[in-house]
Each structure stands twice: as C-alpha cells, then as structure tokens.
Design a protein around this motif. Structure first.
Motif, short mmCIF file in Angstrom:
data_model
loop_
_atom_site.label_atom_id
_atom_site.label_comp_id
_atom_site.label_asym_id
_atom_site.label_seq_id
_atom_site.Cartn_x
_atom_site.Cartn_y
_atom_site.Cartn_z
N ASN A 82 -4.82 -5.79 7.33
CA ASN A 82 -3.99 -4.64 6.98
C ASN A 82 -2.93 -4.51 8.07
O ASN A 82 -3.23 -4.75 9.24
CB ASN A 82 -4.81 -3.34 6.95
N CYS A 83 -1.71 -4.14 7.70
CA CYS A 83 -0.70 -4.00 8.74
C CYS A 83 0.38 -3.01 8.35
O CYS A 83 0.58 -2.70 7.17
CB CYS A 83 -0.09 -5.35 9.09
N PHE A 84 1.05 -2.51 9.38
CA PHE A 84 2.21 -1.64 9.24
C PHE A 84 3.40 -2.45 9.69
O PHE A 84 3.36 -3.05 10.77
CB PHE A 84 2.03 -0.40 10.12
N ASN A 94 9.65 1.27 5.97
CA ASN A 94 8.47 0.79 6.68
C ASN A 94 7.42 0.53 5.61
O ASN A 94 7.25 1.32 4.69
CB ASN A 94 7.94 1.86 7.65
N LYS A 114 3.37 -0.58 4.50
CA LYS A 114 1.96 -0.79 4.82
C LYS A 114 1.44 -1.79 3.80
O LYS A 114 1.59 -1.58 2.59
CB LYS A 114 1.16 0.50 4.73
N HIS A 118 0.84 -1.21 0.00
CA HIS A 118 0.00 0.00 0.00
C HIS A 118 0.87 1.25 0.00
O HIS A 118 0.60 2.21 -0.71
CB HIS A 118 -0.92 -0.03 1.22
N SER A 119 1.94 1.23 0.80
CA SER A 119 2.87 2.35 0.83
C SER A 119 4.20 1.92 1.44
O SER A 119 4.28 0.88 2.10
CB SER A 119 2.29 3.53 1.62
N SER A 179 -1.92 -4.28 2.55
CA SER A 179 -3.35 -4.54 2.64
C SER A 179 -3.62 -5.93 2.05
O SER A 179 -2.73 -6.51 1.41
CB SER A 179 -4.14 -3.47 1.89
#
Length: 108
Positions: free
Chosen positions: A70-72, A48, A50, A41-42, A52
């Motif tokens: 979803n996670c960071f 780091n 992200k 996602h980013s 989905s």
C-alpha cells in the motif's frame, strides 16, 4: 492511454477523471522512473494517490520496493498515469473539458 498531470488549470479535470477510476487498476510512473501498478484507493484535488495491492513494474531495478503493498504517492512526483483500457469514455472527457474551460472563462 495516459495523462500527464501538469499545471493548475487541468488539475480539477484530472481529479474528476481519477475519482471515477477508484477501485480500478492503474499504473503510476514517478519522476524517478519507478512505476507502480495498483488499485486506486483514493485521490485528492492535489492529485495525490493512495494505491493498494501494489506491484513494482520493474522489480529487478527496484527490488527494495517489492514488499510495498500500500502506498501514498504525492502528486508532484508523478510523471505519468496509465489508465485501464476502455475505462475512459472520450466523450465524457470532452464534456468534462468543456465544463472546466467554461468555468475558467466565467471566472475571469
């Protein structure tokens, strides 16, 4: 193919590579052996991520993570990132590497 994200020097190179993969499916393996497959996602300059549409690769070993969608992921806990097949043009990577090396040498 995969990339090990270690050291400061290659970080901006990897950042530019991963930015091109936003919207693609990658597998991120963490230092605790947890591997997550998801859509990128980013990504930031600290690598780091992200993700989905997350899936746990080894669900039997990490059943408590199955519900995560979803996670960071903090860059410092990433051991390995598996890139989508055929997504990365080796020539583009070589050009990016040359550019980063030239920038580093110019800065010294």
């Amino acid at each position: 193919g995969g990339w090990r994200g270690e050291g400061q020097g290659g970080r901006m190179l990897f950042y530019s590579v991963f930015k091109r993969l936003i919207g693609k499916t990658i597998v991120v393996e963490l230092k605790n052996d947890l591997a997550l497959r998801g859509t990128l996602h980013s990504v930031d300059q600290y690598l780091n991520f992200k993700l989905s549409d997350v899936e746990v690769v080894d669900q039997e070993r990490f059943p408590h993570m199955i519900s995560v969608k979803n996670c960071f992921i903090r860059g410092s806990v990433v051991r390995y990132v598996q890139l989508p097949e055929g997504e990365l043009d080796p020539e583009v990577l070589q050009d990016s590497t040359r550019t980063e090396v030239a920038k580093e040498q110019a800065g010294k």
